[in-house]
Motif scaffolding. Structure first.
Motif, PDB file in Angstrom:
ATOM      1  N   PRO A 114     -19.353  16.275  73.462  1.00 30.29           N
ATOM      2  CA  PRO A 114     -19.404  17.482  72.628  1.00 30.29           C
ATOM      3  C   PRO A 114     -20.039  17.258  71.260  1.00 30.29           C
ATOM      4  O   PRO A 114     -20.704  18.161  70.745  1.00 30.29           O
ATOM      5  N   LEU A 115     -19.823  16.055  70.712  1.00 24.99           N
ATOM      6  CA  LEU A 115     -20.446  15.774  69.423  1.00 24.99           C
ATOM      7  C   LEU A 115     -20.849  14.308  69.367  1.00 24.99           C
ATOM      8  O   LEU A 115     -20.038  13.428  69.090  1.00 24.99           O
ATOM      9  N   ASP A 116     -22.115  14.074  69.673  1.00 31.91           N
ATOM     10  CA  ASP A 116     -22.637  12.701  69.710  1.00 31.91           C
ATOM     11  C   ASP A 116     -23.072  12.292  68.309  1.00 31.91           C
ATOM     12  O   ASP A 116     -23.739  13.051  67.610  1.00 31.91           O
ATOM     13  N   GLY A 117     -22.649  11.084  67.900  1.00 36.68           N
ATOM     14  CA  GLY A 117     -23.035  10.606  66.573  1.00 36.68           C
ATOM     15  C   GLY A 117     -21.932  10.835  65.544  1.00 36.68           C
ATOM     16  O   GLY A 117     -22.188  10.965  64.348  1.00 36.68           O
ATOM     17  N   ILE A 259     -39.355   3.478  71.708  1.00 36.57           N
ATOM     18  CA  ILE A 259     -38.440   2.904  72.696  1.00 36.57           C
ATOM     19  C   ILE A 259     -37.074   2.784  72.047  1.00 36.57           C
ATOM     20  O   ILE A 259     -36.948   2.314  70.917  1.00 36.57           O
ATOM     21  N   PHE A 260     -36.052   3.271  72.754  1.00 34.98           N
ATOM     22  CA  PHE A 260     -34.646   3.248  72.309  1.00 34.98           C
ATOM     23  C   PHE A 260     -33.924   2.215  73.155  1.00 34.98           C
ATOM     24  O   PHE A 260     -34.033   2.217  74.389  1.00 34.98           O
ATOM     25  N   MET A 261     -33.181   1.328  72.461  1.00 32.31           N
ATOM     26  CA  MET A 261     -32.509   0.262  73.213  1.00 32.31           C
ATOM     27  C   MET A 261     -31.064   0.099  72.765  1.00 32.31           C
ATOM     28  O   MET A 261     -30.797  -0.102  71.577  1.00 32.31           O
ATOM     29  N   GLY A 271     -22.358  -2.373  78.158  1.00 34.79           N
ATOM     30  CA  GLY A 271     -23.208  -1.498  77.345  1.00 34.79           C
ATOM     31  C   GLY A 271     -22.301  -0.674  76.462  1.00 34.79           C
ATOM     32  O   GLY A 271     -21.080  -0.738  76.585  1.00 34.79           O
ATOM     33  N   ARG A 272     -22.833   0.097  75.554  1.00 36.32           N
ATOM     34  CA  ARG A 272     -21.983   0.910  74.662  1.00 36.32           C
ATOM     35  C   ARG A 272     -22.000   2.374  75.096  1.00 36.32           C
ATOM     36  O   ARG A 272     -21.010   3.068  75.006  1.00 36.32           O
ATOM     37  N   LEU A 273     -23.162   2.859  75.568  1.00 35.88           N
ATOM     38  CA  LEU A 273     -23.316   4.288  75.829  1.00 35.88           C
ATOM     39  C   LEU A 273     -22.721   4.654  77.180  1.00 35.88           C
ATOM     40  O   LEU A 273     -22.645   3.831  78.102  1.00 35.88           O
ATOM     41  N   ARG A 274     -22.285   5.918  77.291  1.00 38.88           N
ATOM     42  CA  ARG A 274     -21.606   6.390  78.498  1.00 38.88           C
ATOM     43  C   ARG A 274     -22.649   6.800  79.530  1.00 38.88           C
ATOM     44  O   ARG A 274     -23.593   7.522  79.211  1.00 38.88           O
ATOM     45  N   TYR A 277     -22.420  11.078  80.723  1.00 35.92           N
ATOM     46  CA  TYR A 277     -22.697  12.203  79.817  1.00 35.92           C
ATOM     47  C   TYR A 277     -23.512  11.800  78.593  1.00 35.92           C
ATOM     48  O   TYR A 277     -23.632  12.564  77.641  1.00 35.92           O
ATOM     49  N   GLU A 278     -24.069  10.601  78.601  1.00 33.70           N
ATOM     50  CA  GLU A 278     -25.069  10.223  77.593  1.00 33.70           C
ATOM     51  C   GLU A 278     -26.314   9.691  78.290  1.00 33.70           C
ATOM     52  O   GLU A 278     -27.386  10.285  78.243  1.00 33.70           O
ATOM     53  N   ALA A 279     -26.190   8.554  79.000  1.00 38.79           N
ATOM     54  CA  ALA A 279     -27.365   7.914  79.595  1.00 38.79           C
ATOM     55  C   ALA A 279     -28.026   8.783  80.662  1.00 38.79           C
ATOM     56  O   ALA A 279     -29.252   8.972  80.651  1.00 38.79           O
TER      57      ALA A 279
HETATM   58  P1  AFP Z   1     -20.463   7.734  67.773  1.00 40.62           P
HETATM   59  O1  AFP Z   1     -20.447   9.091  68.410  1.00 40.62           O
HETATM   60  O2  AFP Z   1     -19.184   6.968  67.923  1.00 40.62           O
HETATM   61  O3  AFP Z   1     -20.991   7.744  66.373  1.00 40.62           O
HETATM   62  O4  AFP Z   1     -21.505   6.860  68.634  1.00 40.62           O
HETATM   63  C1  AFP Z   1     -22.825   7.335  68.705  1.00 40.62           C
HETATM   64  C2  AFP Z   1     -23.474   6.603  69.862  1.00 40.62           C
HETATM   65  O5  AFP Z   1     -22.736   6.840  71.030  1.00 40.62           O
HETATM   66  C3  AFP Z   1     -24.928   7.022  70.039  1.00 40.62           C
HETATM   67  O6  AFP Z   1     -25.155   8.349  69.682  1.00 40.62           O
HETATM   68  C4  AFP Z   1     -25.680   6.065  69.151  1.00 40.62           C
HETATM   69  O7  AFP Z   1     -26.986   5.801  69.599  1.00 40.62           O
HETATM   70  C5  AFP Z   1     -24.822   4.806  69.192  1.00 40.62           C
HETATM   71  O8  AFP Z   1     -23.498   5.214  69.588  1.00 40.62           O
HETATM   72  C6  AFP Z   1     -24.737   4.163  67.845  1.00 40.62           C
HETATM   73  O9  AFP Z   1     -24.014   2.954  68.018  1.00 40.62           O
HETATM   74  P2  AFP Z   1     -23.851   1.975  66.747  1.00 40.62           P
HETATM   75  O10 AFP Z   1     -22.931   2.710  65.789  1.00 40.62           O
HETATM   76  O11 AFP Z   1     -23.253   0.720  67.334  1.00 40.62           O
HETATM   77  O12 AFP Z   1     -25.217   1.756  66.167  1.00 40.62           O
END
Ligand code: AFP
Length: 333
Positions: A114-117, A259-261, A271-274, A277-279
């Motif tokens: 719902p709110l990315d970032g 390029i986004f990595m 990985g960090r991203l979901r 609902y993100e990737a």
């Molecule tokens: P948040 O929603 O927790 O701020 O995370 C944003 C995110 O999922 C994605 O939008 C960004 O590309 C990435 O995480 C940023 O990750 P870092 O804070 O580790 O740079």
């Protein structure tokens, strides 16, 4: 210039290609209206009591911001009554949300961040909403987590909004990627980018370099080559951007290449991203715009999900660069 609205674009897609039946169009229109409401709330900033921590944690154990909770509530409420959905899932909710019994169910599954970032909310940097639409498996009347575990290649639509200097929405229904800009005076999404195409090559990379000590060798090799510039193996100087809002970084790449990595690494083993609902939505959008989206070793849209909230490594953008990085993964075995 003739202004084509969000609804008109969808109606024309149905007329031309039979890819947007009325039930899907209604769902997309409801999501677009919800994004307008979220944009309005985000735009209030300090003038309304919407900034700061909500005092709760989400399923990921991450501290929620007030706007995380508000945005999730807006999307859940907007999408409960329309009759298009069999269920929905959100980064902010552990279990899938079942459509209340007083409302009819439909054929689609909606997934969203719902709110990315969120980490950018309180510092007034662009944030956004990401969504993905799948079809509910035909024999399923009570969708559960397993109903959502479909490869991203099965998405029927995906999109994201960016709440920035202007509010924009990027959408694909499987025939190219387009962009809309919100006309706040009229409250209408206007088609402003009728055919988004990512340049195949780039001089700009986006990565959080504070993770450098954790990166796998292929990523280390590629970033070192970018930093080596025109005297290095890539023969050109690179610039770097990292907004830390995926929606903003991806929108920039759709607009001018890059390029986004966010690879799986020693710290972020999955990985960090979901994935769901993100990737996946971003991969669908980027591929439909002529780019590529990979884990480094696999096309993201081909990944078979195992869990609703699973994470994945993401390397996406200009196809030439993504293929180069995939080559480095292959060489590293
Ligand atoms: P948040 O929603 O927790 O701020 O995370 C944003 C995110 O999922 C994605 O939008 C960004 O590309 C990435 O995480 C940023 O990750 P870092 O804070 O580790 O740079």
């Amino acid at each position: 210039m003739r202004r084509v609205t969000f609804t008109q674009y969808l109606v024309e897609q149905e007329r031309k290609r039979k890819t947007v039946p009325a039930e899907l169009r209604l769902l997309l229109e409801v999501i677009a209206r919800a994004c307008k409401a979220i944009s309005h709330a985000v735009g209030k900033g300090e003038l309304a009591d919407v900034l700061g921590a909500a005092g709760t944690d989400n399923v990921q154990g991450e501290a929620q911001k007030k706007l995380d909770v508000i945005s999730n509530e807006v999307l859940v409420e907007a999408n409960s009554w329309g009759g298009s959905l069999a269920a929905m899932a959100s980064e902010e909710m552990e279990e899938p949300y079942q459509i209340p019994n007083e409302y009819p169910k439909g054929r689609y599954l909606l997934l969203f961040d719902p709110l990315d970032g969120s980490s950018n909310i309180d510092v007034n940097v662009s944030i956004g909403t990401i969504f993905s639409i799948l079809e509910c498996p035909p024999d399923v009347t009570e969708p559960d987590e397993s109903s959502f575990l479909q490869p991203g290649a099965r998405q029927v639509a995906a999109g994201f909004a960016v709440y920035g200097p202007s509010t924009v929405m990027v959408l694909t229904v499987g025939h190219g990627t387009v962009g809309f800009t919100l006309d706040r005076e009229v409250g209408t999404w206007v088609l402003t980018q009728p055919r988004i195409e990512i340049p195949v090559s780039t001089k700009e990379f986006a990565i959080n370099t504070s993770n450098a000590r954790n990166w796998p060798a292929p990523v280390r090799r590629y970033i070192d080559e970018c930093v080596a510039g025109k005297d290095g193996p890539l023969g050109k100087d690179f610039n770097m951007r990292w907004v830390a809002s995926m929606v903003a970084d991806v929108y920039r790449i759709l607009t001018r290449g890059g390029i986004f990595m966010y690879p799986a690494d020693a710290k972020h083993k999955e990985g960090r991203l979901r994935l769901l609902y993100e990737a996946n939505p971003m991969a669908f959008i980027v591929e439909q715009a002529g780019g590529a989206a990979s884990t480094g070793t696999q096309r993201i849209l081909d990944v078979q999900p195992g869990k609703l909230h699973q994470r994945i490594g993401v390397i996406l953008g200009s196809s030439e660069e993504v293929r180069r990085v995939e080559g480095y993964y292959a060489q590293a075995g």
